[in-house]
Scaffold this motif. Structure first.
Motif, PDB file in Angstrom:
ATOM      1  N   GLY A  40       0.810  -1.217   0.000  1.00  0.00           N
ATOM      2  CA  GLY A  40       0.000   0.000   0.000  1.00  0.00           C
ATOM      3  C   GLY A  40       0.839   1.261   0.000  1.00  0.00           C
ATOM      4  N   GLU A  41       1.919   1.246   0.750  1.00  0.00           N
ATOM      5  CA  GLU A  41       2.779   2.427   0.779  1.00  0.00           C
ATOM      6  C   GLU A  41       3.460   2.649  -0.563  1.00  0.00           C
ATOM      7  N   LEU A  42       3.810   1.566  -1.266  1.00  0.00           N
ATOM      8  CA  LEU A  42       4.375   1.719  -2.616  1.00  0.00           C
ATOM      9  C   LEU A  42       3.332   2.300  -3.571  1.00  0.00           C
ATOM     10  N   LEU A  43       2.090   1.879  -3.431  1.00  0.00           N
ATOM     11  CA  LEU A  43       1.035   2.492  -4.250  1.00  0.00           C
ATOM     12  C   LEU A  43       0.870   3.969  -3.885  1.00  0.00           C
ATOM     13  N   GLY A  44       1.046   4.305  -2.618  1.00  0.00           N
ATOM     14  CA  GLY A  44       1.013   5.708  -2.198  1.00  0.00           C
ATOM     15  C   GLY A  44       2.134   6.510  -2.833  1.00  0.00           C
ATOM     16  N   VAL A  45       3.328   5.915  -2.897  1.00  0.00           N
ATOM     17  CA  VAL A  45       4.470   6.570  -3.563  1.00  0.00           C
ATOM     18  C   VAL A  45       4.156   6.759  -5.045  1.00  0.00           C
ATOM     19  N   TRP A  46       3.567   5.732  -5.676  1.00  0.00           N
ATOM     20  CA  TRP A  46       3.171   5.842  -7.091  1.00  0.00           C
ATOM     21  C   TRP A  46       2.155   6.978  -7.259  1.00  0.00           C
ATOM     22  N   LEU A  47       1.183   7.070  -6.344  1.00  0.00           N
ATOM     23  CA  LEU A  47       0.172   8.114  -6.416  1.00  0.00           C
ATOM     24  C   LEU A  47       0.822   9.497  -6.356  1.00  0.00           C
ATOM     25  N   VAL A  48       1.775   9.665  -5.453  1.00  0.00           N
ATOM     26  CA  VAL A  48       2.499  10.944  -5.343  1.00  0.00           C
ATOM     27  C   VAL A  48       3.259  11.230  -6.639  1.00  0.00           C
ATOM     28  N   ALA A  49       3.934  10.221  -7.189  1.00  0.00           N
ATOM     29  CA  ALA A  49       4.696  10.405  -8.431  1.00  0.00           C
ATOM     30  C   ALA A  49       3.770  10.810  -9.585  1.00  0.00           C
TER      31      ALA A  49
END
Length: 168
Positions: A40-49
């Motif tokens: 989930g945190e990696l998806l959060g990083v993707w969302l920010v990117a």
């Protein structure tokens, strides 16, 4: 399939059975968010990117998750925009969770908003506010109830030729 999964009379996700859980090690299946918060945190990083690539919109960002289970994935995703020096959290206008099960909706609300927060009935379904920056979360029973203007953040389409590179 919808009838089997979401019928109030015996639907897989909508019928609560004492001592039975669909998710987790003792349930019928395990999903990545139930194993580790890293997914989930990696998806959060993707969302920010993606938000950065799309020009760091100041408002109007909407996030949709279909079939959010217990809400674990969204809880992990929403931890990332809260990081210092990011203004993404203030850009998020609404989070839509498409969930037909009243019991799962309650579990999601308790995890994402807290047990003390109420669910308010709104035209699209129900609304409460996240423990993460008090972001509005709207639960819809069907994707058709998500407002037409809402969309997922997505990458620009890849070029047809593999010889070229996407524009910077």
């Amino acid at each position: 399939m919808r009838q089997c999964l979401t019928s109030p009379e015996g639907g897989y996700y909508t019928t609560k059975r004492e001592g039975r859980d669909q998710f987790g090690q003792k349930g019928d299946f395990v999903t990545s968010p139930e194993i580790s918060q890293v997914f989930g945190e990696l998806l959060g990083v993707w969302l920010v990117a993606e938000w950065m690539l799309q020009g760091r919109k100041k408002h109007g960002v909407e996030i949709i998750e279909v079939g959010p289970g217990r809400g674990t994935l969204m809880d992990d995703i929403l931890r990332v925009p809260q990081q210092p020096n990011l203004s993404l959290a203030s850009s998020i206008e609404n989070i839509y969770l498409v969930e037909a099960s009243p019991s799962l909706r309650t579990a999601q609300k308790n995890l994402l908003c807290g047990e003390d927060k109420a669910l308010e009935e709104v035209p699209a379904g129900y609304r409460s506010f996240s423990k993460h920056s008090n972001l509005p979360i709207t639960w819809c029973e069907d994707i058709r109830f998500v407002p037409n203007g809402a969309h997922l953040l997505s990458s620009p389409p890849l070029p047809a030729s593999t010889d070229s590179h996407p524009p910077n």
